[in-house]
Design an enzyme around this catalytic site. Structure first.
Site, short mmCIF file in Angstrom:
data_model
loop_
_atom_site.label_atom_id
_atom_site.label_comp_id
_atom_site.label_asym_id
_atom_site.label_seq_id
_atom_site.Cartn_x
_atom_site.Cartn_y
_atom_site.Cartn_z
N ARG A 71 0.84 -1.20 0.00
CA ARG A 71 0.00 0.00 0.00
C ARG A 71 0.88 1.26 0.00
O ARG A 71 0.61 2.21 -0.74
CB ARG A 71 -0.93 0.02 1.22
CG ARG A 71 -2.13 -0.88 1.11
CD ARG A 71 -3.09 -0.66 2.28
NE ARG A 71 -4.26 -1.51 2.16
CZ ARG A 71 -5.28 -1.30 1.34
NH1 ARG A 71 -5.27 -0.24 0.56
NH2 ARG A 71 -6.30 -2.13 1.30
N ARG A 72 1.90 1.23 0.83
CA ARG A 72 2.79 2.39 0.90
C ARG A 72 3.59 2.55 -0.39
O ARG A 72 3.73 3.66 -0.91
CB ARG A 72 3.73 2.25 2.09
CG ARG A 72 3.02 2.40 3.41
CD ARG A 72 3.95 2.23 4.58
NE ARG A 72 3.21 2.34 5.83
CZ ARG A 72 3.52 1.73 6.95
NH1 ARG A 72 4.60 0.96 7.01
NH2 ARG A 72 2.78 1.89 8.03
N TYR A 85 3.42 -19.68 -2.63
CA TYR A 85 2.29 -19.16 -3.40
C TYR A 85 2.26 -17.64 -3.31
O TYR A 85 2.15 -16.94 -4.32
CB TYR A 85 0.98 -19.75 -2.86
CG TYR A 85 -0.27 -19.06 -3.32
CD1 TYR A 85 -0.85 -19.39 -4.54
CD2 TYR A 85 -0.88 -18.08 -2.54
CE1 TYR A 85 -2.00 -18.75 -4.98
CE2 TYR A 85 -2.02 -17.45 -2.96
CZ TYR A 85 -2.58 -17.78 -4.18
OH TYR A 85 -3.72 -17.15 -4.61
N ASN A 92 -6.43 -14.46 -0.50
CA ASN A 92 -6.59 -15.89 -0.80
C ASN A 92 -6.04 -16.75 0.33
O ASN A 92 -6.66 -17.75 0.72
CB ASN A 92 -5.90 -16.24 -2.11
CG ASN A 92 -6.60 -15.66 -3.31
OD1 ASN A 92 -7.70 -15.14 -3.21
ND2 ASN A 92 -5.95 -15.71 -4.46
N GLY A 137 5.20 -16.14 -5.16
CA GLY A 137 5.03 -16.26 -6.60
C GLY A 137 3.97 -15.32 -7.14
O GLY A 137 4.18 -14.65 -8.16
N TYR A 138 2.84 -15.23 -6.45
CA TYR A 138 1.75 -14.37 -6.89
C TYR A 138 2.19 -12.91 -6.87
O TYR A 138 1.81 -12.13 -7.75
CB TYR A 138 0.53 -14.58 -6.01
CG TYR A 138 -0.80 -14.23 -6.62
CD1 TYR A 138 -0.91 -13.55 -7.82
CD2 TYR A 138 -1.98 -14.59 -5.99
CE1 TYR A 138 -2.14 -13.24 -8.37
CE2 TYR A 138 -3.22 -14.29 -6.52
CZ TYR A 138 -3.29 -13.62 -7.72
OH TYR A 138 -4.51 -13.31 -8.25
N ARG A 197 2.10 -18.28 -9.29
CA ARG A 197 1.35 -18.76 -8.12
C ARG A 197 0.87 -20.19 -8.30
O ARG A 197 0.53 -20.86 -7.32
CB ARG A 197 0.16 -17.85 -7.84
CG ARG A 197 -1.05 -18.14 -8.69
CD ARG A 197 -2.12 -17.07 -8.60
NE ARG A 197 -3.38 -17.51 -9.14
CZ ARG A 197 -3.66 -17.69 -10.42
NH1 ARG A 197 -2.73 -17.47 -11.33
NH2 ARG A 197 -4.86 -18.08 -10.80
#
Length: 150
Positions: free
Chosen positions: A30-31, A93, A55, A96-97, A104
């Site tokens: 977010r930052r 995961y 997820n 990777g995502y 992912r």
């Protein structure tokens, strides 16, 4: 009692810490990408980190429930080992995502297999638990003949 669930408690705590790590990564993203709450959309780099965290959070209750049921009714060590594998796969995961949606997939499939294995152990453990005593004894005798080293 504590000794009987120490491995499950340890894996649970590792899982909670991993969830905290994922949340901190969203705060960091977010930052970095200037996406203020409550917004959940932004650059693709942010959205991938956000989706990965969501997820992982969505599956965490399923993981915890199956980990504990499998550990109590099937085998604590087997459930804990499977749980650690699941958590490692979820970390991979997430990583990777965060890099690309394609990366992912392999860890996603690995974590799904681990979760299904926990479901199977939990179901088998409960099935054996609810078998009448004579059937349970006969099943254990049959398994001992089949697996003499067990």
């Amino acid at each position: 009692m504590k000794d009987e669930v120490a491995l499950l408690a340890t894996v649970t705590l590792v899982g909670v810490l991993l969830q905290a790590y994922f949340s901190l990564q969203v705060i960091s993203a977010r930052r970095a990408f200037h996406v203020s709450p409550p917004l959940t959309s932004g650059p693709p780099e942010f959205e991938r980190v956000f989706r990965a965290q969501v997820n992982c959070s969505e599956y965490f209750p399923l993981f915890l429930a199956t980990l504990w049921v499998a550990g109590i009714f099937f085998h604590e060590g087997a459930a804990a080992l499977c749980g650690l594998f699941y958590l490692f796969a979820r970390l991979r995961y997430f990583q990777g995502y965060a890099r690309s949606a394609q990366l992912r997939l392999t860890p996603l499939y690995a974590s799904a297999r681990a979760l299904w294995l926990l479901v199977a152990m939990a179901a088998l453990g409960l099935l054996v638990h609810f078998l009448p005593g004579t059937l349970r004894t006969a099943l254990f005798r049959w398994l001992q003949m089949l697996l003499p080293m067990a």
